[in-house]
Design an enzyme around this catalytic site. Structure first.
Site: not given
Length: 173
Positions: A9, A61, A81, A113-114, A132
Site C-alpha cells: 500500500q 498503527d 500486521e 497476513d492475518a 482492526d
C-alpha cells in the site's frame, strides 16, 4: 511528515499543528484529534471480564495495543500486521500517538497476513480477538471478512472469549 510505498500500500502520515493523520492508499485511518473515540470503542467491548491475552489482527498503527496496555492484568498481546512499513512508522513517526506500545515487552509483533496466520496450526487461545483491518473495498481485503476468516478467528478464542470487528458503513464500501 512520512511517506512509504510498500509492497502492499501507499502510506502517508501528515501533521498539521497537533493533529497527526495516517492514510493508507488515500483512505484516512486515524486523526489524533479524535482517534480515541474509534480506538476505545473498538478495544473495550472485547475485554469483557478481565481479558489477560489479546490477539490484534491488523492495527499496525499501535493504537489498539496502546489502549490494551492501559488495562491492569493484561499479560500478553499478539499483534499480527501484514505490512512491516506500517510497523516501522508506528515505532518511529507515530510513536507519540501510540505511546511506544509496539515496543512494550507484553506485545509480540508478528509480520504476516492475518488469514494465513490464523490458518497456521496453533494451540494459542486468546481471551479477546480484535479485528482492526481496513474496510473490505477490494477483493484482497474482502477475504478478511469471509466465513473462513471468522471461523478461524473464533477458533483462536478461549472459551468465553470475545471478538470485536471494526466496521464502517456497508453503504460506503
Amino acid at each position: 511528515i512520512a511517506h512509504r510505498h510498500s509492497a502492499y500500500q501507499d502510506i502517508v502520515v501528515t501533521r498539521r499543528d497537533n493533529d497527526m493523520r495516517l492514510y493508507l492508499d488515500g483512505d484516512l485511518q486515524f486523526s489524533t484529534r479524535d482517534e480515541y473515540r474509534y480506538t476505545e470503542s473498538l478495544v473495550y467491548p472485547a475485554l469483557g471480564g478481565g481479558a489477560r491475552s489479546v490477539l490484534v489482527l491488523g492495527g499496525g498503527d499501535g493504537l489498539a495495543a496502546r489502549e490494551l496496555l492501559r488495562q491492569p492484568g493484561l499479560q500478553r498481546i499478539v499483534q499480527v500486521e501484514l505490512d512491516p512499513a506500517v510497523i516501522e512508522l508506528a515505532r518511529t513517526t507515530m510513536r507519540d500517538a501510540n505511546g511506544g506500545s509496539l515496543d512494550n515487552p507484553r506485545v509480540r509483533v508478528v509480520i504476516d497476513d492475518a488469514l494465513s496466520w490464523l490458518r497456521g496450526a496453533r494451540s494459542d487461545r486468546f481471551d479477546a480477538v480484535i479485528v482492526d483491518l481496513p474496510d473490505p473495498d477490494t477483493p484482497v481485503l474482502g477475504r478478511l471478512y469471509s466465513t473462513e476468516f471468522y471461523a478461524l478467528a473464533a477458533r483462536a478464542l478461549a472459551p468465553g472469549g470475545l471478538m470485536v470487528v471494526q466496521a464502517g458503513s456497508p453503504f460506503s464500501t
